[in-house]
Scaffold this motif. Sequence first.
Motif, short mmCIF file in Angstrom:
data_model
loop_
_atom_site.label_atom_id
_atom_site.label_comp_id
_atom_site.label_asym_id
_atom_site.label_seq_id
_atom_site.Cartn_x
_atom_site.Cartn_y
_atom_site.Cartn_z
N UNK A 91 0.77 -1.51 -0.06
CA UNK A 91 -0.18 0.07 -0.25
C UNK A 91 0.77 0.80 -0.23
N UNK A 92 1.69 0.99 0.83
CA UNK A 92 2.92 2.94 0.56
C UNK A 92 3.32 3.11 -0.65
N UNK A 93 3.71 1.86 -1.48
CA UNK A 93 4.29 2.56 -2.56
C UNK A 93 3.26 2.64 -4.26
N UNK A 94 1.97 2.05 -3.40
CA UNK A 94 0.61 2.37 -4.80
C UNK A 94 0.15 4.10 -3.99
N UNK A 95 0.25 4.14 -2.55
CA UNK A 95 -0.17 5.40 -2.50
C UNK A 95 0.52 6.75 -3.09
N UNK A 149 -7.46 13.16 11.23
CA UNK A 149 -7.63 12.02 10.45
C UNK A 149 -6.75 11.81 11.54
N UNK A 150 -7.17 10.27 12.56
CA UNK A 150 -6.91 10.11 13.49
C UNK A 150 -6.14 8.71 13.19
N UNK A 151 -6.31 8.34 11.77
CA UNK A 151 -5.67 6.91 11.76
C UNK A 151 -5.33 6.25 10.75
N UNK A 152 -5.57 7.85 9.38
CA UNK A 152 -4.34 7.15 8.37
C UNK A 152 -2.86 7.38 8.67
N UNK A 153 -2.05 6.64 7.82
CA UNK A 153 -0.84 6.46 7.98
C UNK A 153 -0.21 7.70 7.12
N UNK A 154 -0.92 7.76 6.33
CA UNK A 154 -0.25 9.09 5.17
C UNK A 154 -1.60 9.21 4.34
N UNK A 195 -6.70 11.24 -1.56
CA UNK A 195 -5.86 9.97 -1.28
C UNK A 195 -5.43 9.69 0.19
N UNK A 196 -5.79 8.17 0.24
CA UNK A 196 -4.83 7.56 2.06
C UNK A 196 -4.81 6.45 2.42
N UNK A 197 -4.24 6.30 3.29
CA UNK A 197 -2.85 4.94 3.07
C UNK A 197 -3.63 5.31 4.55
N UNK A 198 -4.24 3.72 5.13
CA UNK A 198 -4.74 2.78 6.53
C UNK A 198 -4.31 2.23 5.98
N UNK A 199 -2.72 1.49 7.21
CA UNK A 199 -2.18 0.44 7.22
C UNK A 199 -2.28 -0.38 5.73
N UNK A 259 -10.98 3.61 11.34
CA UNK A 259 -11.41 3.01 12.81
C UNK A 259 -12.21 2.31 13.67
N UNK A 260 -12.98 2.37 13.17
CA UNK A 260 -13.82 1.25 13.50
C UNK A 260 -13.55 -0.22 12.81
N UNK A 261 -13.18 0.15 11.79
CA UNK A 261 -12.27 -1.49 11.38
C UNK A 261 -11.06 -1.73 12.54
#
Length: 191
Positions: free
Chosen positions: A87-91, A117-122, A142-146, A178-180
């Motif tokens: 996901x990092x590369x795709x972001x 944004x409370x849970x996005x990595x970027x 566009x967000x990356x969440x894990x 966040x719920x996930x």
Amino acid sequence: MKIKLIPIIFLAAITIGLVGCNYEEARNESLSDQCLAINMILNKEDISANSAGEVSSPISGEPINSAINSFTGPGLASHWIIQYERAEENFQNYTDFVFVTSRTIGQWEEPSIEIQNSVADEYKYACAPFIDAPEKMQCMYVGRYRSYLVAFGIDIGPNDFTLDCFKSGIDAIDREMSECFATLGDSTPTP
């Protein structure tokens, strides 16, 4: 009419801009229902849309844990979620692909909304005016969440959605993610 197709074109072109896709044939049974992309997609109430299309999951040519939907009224909007191994590369690839000036879209700038944004990595969000209709903007998040990559595009203008609708959509995405993650604890879901 060309202006209204921009969000759909960006989303349809995602496979061009991304690399490292996992073309898995069966969904990961270890994911809770709360973390399935189809269950985390925005609904029309999240952005004050008049109607929503039918959620498509999985997205053709993408990993099995993916979903996309479009919204209409007062303008056009679209949202997709894809779980990737990389996901990092795709972001990075997707943000490089989306946030560019073109013949139809002007310079991208962060709008005057505050995102908490409370849970996005970027994440990255910006709006750009349509060249042939400068009173209107295309806004993208566009967000990356894990291991999840999320995109949300919306038309903003006098007869379209508002910046408040854009912010509400981003807040709803963050809430769903966040719920996930609350069901997962410290574990990272794998696609």
